[in-house]
Design a protein around this motif. Structure first.
Motif, short mmCIF file in Angstrom:
data_model
loop_
_atom_site.label_atom_id
_atom_site.label_comp_id
_atom_site.label_asym_id
_atom_site.label_seq_id
_atom_site.Cartn_x
_atom_site.Cartn_y
_atom_site.Cartn_z
N SER A 117 6.23 32.87 6.33
CA SER A 117 6.02 31.58 5.67
C SER A 117 5.12 30.67 6.51
CB SER A 117 7.39 30.93 5.45
OG SER A 117 7.32 29.56 5.71
N LYS A 152 2.28 36.42 0.63
CA LYS A 152 2.25 35.38 -0.39
C LYS A 152 2.56 33.99 0.18
CE LYS A 152 4.82 34.18 -4.49
NZ LYS A 152 5.98 34.52 -5.30
N HIS A 153 3.40 33.95 1.23
CA HIS A 153 3.83 32.65 1.76
C HIS A 153 2.97 32.17 2.93
CE1 HIS A 153 7.24 34.79 -0.05
NE2 HIS A 153 7.35 33.65 -0.69
N THR A 154 1.90 32.90 3.19
CA THR A 154 1.06 32.60 4.34
C THR A 154 0.35 31.26 4.22
OG1 THR A 154 0.68 34.88 4.87
CG2 THR A 154 -1.08 33.39 5.47
N VAL A 197 -7.04 32.76 2.94
CA VAL A 197 -5.64 32.53 2.54
C VAL A 197 -5.50 32.73 1.02
CG1 VAL A 197 -3.81 30.78 2.35
CG2 VAL A 197 -5.10 31.01 4.48
N ASN A 198 -6.43 32.19 0.27
CA ASN A 198 -6.36 32.34 -1.20
C ASN A 198 -6.44 33.80 -1.61
OD1 ASN A 198 -6.04 29.70 -1.66
ND2 ASN A 198 -8.21 29.25 -1.99
N LYS A 200 -3.14 35.55 -0.88
CA LYS A 200 -2.09 35.21 -1.87
C LYS A 200 -2.31 35.98 -3.17
CE LYS A 200 -1.14 30.64 0.00
NZ LYS A 200 0.27 30.49 0.31
N LYS A 201 -3.60 36.09 -3.58
CA LYS A 201 -3.89 36.83 -4.82
C LYS A 201 -3.46 38.29 -4.66
CE LYS A 201 -8.04 34.56 -6.19
NZ LYS A 201 -9.45 34.81 -6.04
N ALA A 260 -1.32 39.55 -2.52
CA ALA A 260 0.14 39.67 -2.39
C ALA A 260 0.82 39.55 -3.75
CB ALA A 260 0.66 38.61 -1.42
N GLU A 261 0.32 38.63 -4.57
CA GLU A 261 0.96 38.44 -5.88
C GLU A 261 0.74 39.63 -6.80
OE1 GLU A 261 -0.25 34.51 -6.93
OE2 GLU A 261 1.62 33.68 -6.17
#
Ligand code: KIV
Ligand code: ZN
Length: 527
Positions: A314, A346-348, A373-374, A377-378, A380-381
């Protein structure tokens, strides 16, 4: 370390537990608790685990070096192999005492004596359910059997520890009667097994308190984890005066396992300031050794020794950790021989990515970091795990650098030789900063040989930290993905990763290794 030497203990200045724990200190608590390790006996009863004599010897040596007081090396009557390993372990002259498990019978004790041990752990079940359905004996017969075996073992000069099996489901008056009888027979220690893991911590405290009224020899506790309470029950017993705890490395043991060595030792030291002879800094190594030799992987979320125990994902947590690790860690990983890691997912947040990339010498602008970072997240999701190699690749991509651009280390040629009865050997030819260099090396397999050869050509100070291979598609011509992590061990340490995708495992591994080595070389030549 011999069992007489004290371990350095836990550096309590670097332990950040709750101040409310002080309210759980009790006057009956001993200053020191002995650790009786049963990884080689109850731990080997873990379904699916069977250790060879050599593996048992390696574990016994590691346990002794760790500083456990007693090693239960096995149950000699069960097999020839068991007897051979107990004999060999007791002949090693370890710092820990070596013990063998025996039923309450002179035959079992004779077999233990033949194995050369000076310490036996005898047992017999005492609960009505075991008497009725298993032993088909009366309470008085069971008591006579226990007493007879202890007297026999004592007459042969042995140290004797005795257990009422299924003690936590035994009638309390009968349990006390057993404790009194075995002490009269000369027992040295009495162990209290929660055989089926069915007691709660307050009930364990009640039971120990009751038994302490009739027990003059040291009381030991053996907890199973059927309700996930083995460690809590062991610590509860210590609050009421138990002086020895039975444990297994990684919480191995019959069914759901026994109290885990690492959790018990840290709990004693961190919550109660109760000392043991275990050196906590060696716990990580011993845990990995036992996992490798037993083939029982350590769950990632296992307390203290799991790969996630000191991993932070996180963004908020990583920010805190970078400010001061005590924000989100009860104690530093170095205290138990583990390492901290920052994981991206995802929580990075930007702090994690910046920190992680700096480990690999990659510096990006704030705007580029936000883009990375974006992207993470993509990915990871969509269910993709982003490892270090992918993160670095992503960073280069966002920074507009293409793979292969301005490479200082380029692969010219390579060949590997392998087969039956041939030592895998690799020959590589690289262009390093414009100069042609050649080298050859051997390895345990073709990939190992090739990576060794590449490292050798560039610098003997480079070591392989991690190699990861995963199949992307199925079939013998499947696409595979390889991630390689390297470390430069010069005066200044540096890390680098490489990643490649292809259908030939060896070629793909070589490409990933060359990419990692090129990045490392570029950093080394800048410093
Ligand atoms: O769990 C148990 O009761 C045991 C005994 C042999 C002590 O392992
Ligand atoms: Zn057990």
């Amino acid at each position: 370390m011999t069992s007489r030497e004290r371990s350095p203990g836990l550096d309590r200045k670097r332990v950040y537990t709750s101040h409310f724990n002080a309210s759980a200190m009790s006057a009956s608590m001993p200053a020191y608790v002995e650790i009786f390790d049963t990884t080689l006996r109850d731990g080997e009863q873990t379904p699916g685990v069977a250790l060879s004599v050599e593996e048992k010897i390696r574990i016994a040596e590691a346990l002794s070096d760790l500083g456990v007081d007693v090693i239960e090396a096995g149950f000699p009557v069960i097999s020839d192999g068991e007897r051979e390993s107990i004999k060999k372990i007791s002949a090693l002259g370890l710092g820990s005492r070596v013990c063998a498990l025996c039923r309450s019978s002179s035959k079992d004790i004779d077999v233990a004596l033949d194995c050369g041990v000076s310490y036996v752990h005898t047992f017999i079940a005492t609960s009505d359910v075991h008497l009725k359905h298993k032993l088909k004996m009366t309470r008085q017969e069971v008591k006579a059997r226990a007493v007879g075996a202890i007297e026999y073992a004592k007459s042969h000069g042995l140290t004797v520890e005795f257990s009422c099996e299924d003690a936590t489901r035994t009638d309390l008056d009968f349990l006390k009667e057993m404790h009194i009888a075995v002490q009269q027979a000369g027992v040295d220690k009495i162990n209290l097994p929660d055989t089926v893991g069915v007691v709660s911590p307050p009930a364990m405290e009640f039971l120990v308190k009751e038994l302490m009224t009739v027990t003059r020899v040291p009381l030991s506790i053996h907890c199973h984890d059927d309700f996930g309470l083995a460690v809590a029950n062991s610590l509860a017993a210590v609050r009421q005066g138990a002086r020895q705890l039975h444990v297994c490395v990684n919480g191995l043991g019959e069914r759901a396992g026994n109290a885990s060595l690492e959790e018990v030792v840290l709990g004693l030291m961190a919550f109660f300031n109760v000392q043991t002879r275990v050196d906590p800094r060696k716990i990580g190594y011993v845990s990995k050794t036992v996992a490798n030799l037993t083939g029982m992987p350590i769950p990632g979320n296992k307390a203290i020794v799991g790969s996630n125990a000191f991993a932070h994902e996180s963004g908020i947590h990583v920010h805190g950790i970078l400010g001061d690790p005590s924000t989100y860690e009860a104690f530093g990983p170095e205290l138990v021989g583990m390492e901290r890691s920052i994981v991206v997912g995802k929580h990075t947040g930007v702090h994690s990515v910046k920190e992680k990339l700096s480990e690999y010498g990659v510096v990006l602008t704030d705007e580029q970091i936000s883009k990375v970072v974006n992207e993470i997240k993509k990915l990871a999701e969509s269910g993709k795990h982003v490892d270090d190699a992918e993160l670095v690749a992503l960073a280069y991509h966002v920074a507009g650098q293409r793979a292969g651009e301005e490479r200082k280390v380029k692969l010219k040629e390579f060949a590997v030789f392998t087969g039956l009865n041939i030592t895998p050997t690799a020959v590589v030819s690289l262009e390093v900063d414009g100069a042609n260099k050649r080298g050859s090396e051997i390895g345990v397999g073709p990939i190992d040989a090739a990576i060794n050869a590449i490292r050798q050509v560039v610098s003997d100070k480079i070591s392989l930290v991690e190699y990861r291979l995963s199949a992307i598609t199925g079939g013998s011509d499947a696409l595979c993905e390889v991630g390689v992590k390297l470390q430069y061990n010069g005066e200044k340490k540096a890390m680098s990763v490489g990643r490649s995708v292809g259908s030939d495992i060896v070629q793909t591994s070589v490409d990933a290794a060359v990419e990692a080595i090129d990045r490392l070389y570029s950093r080394m030549s800048k410093d």
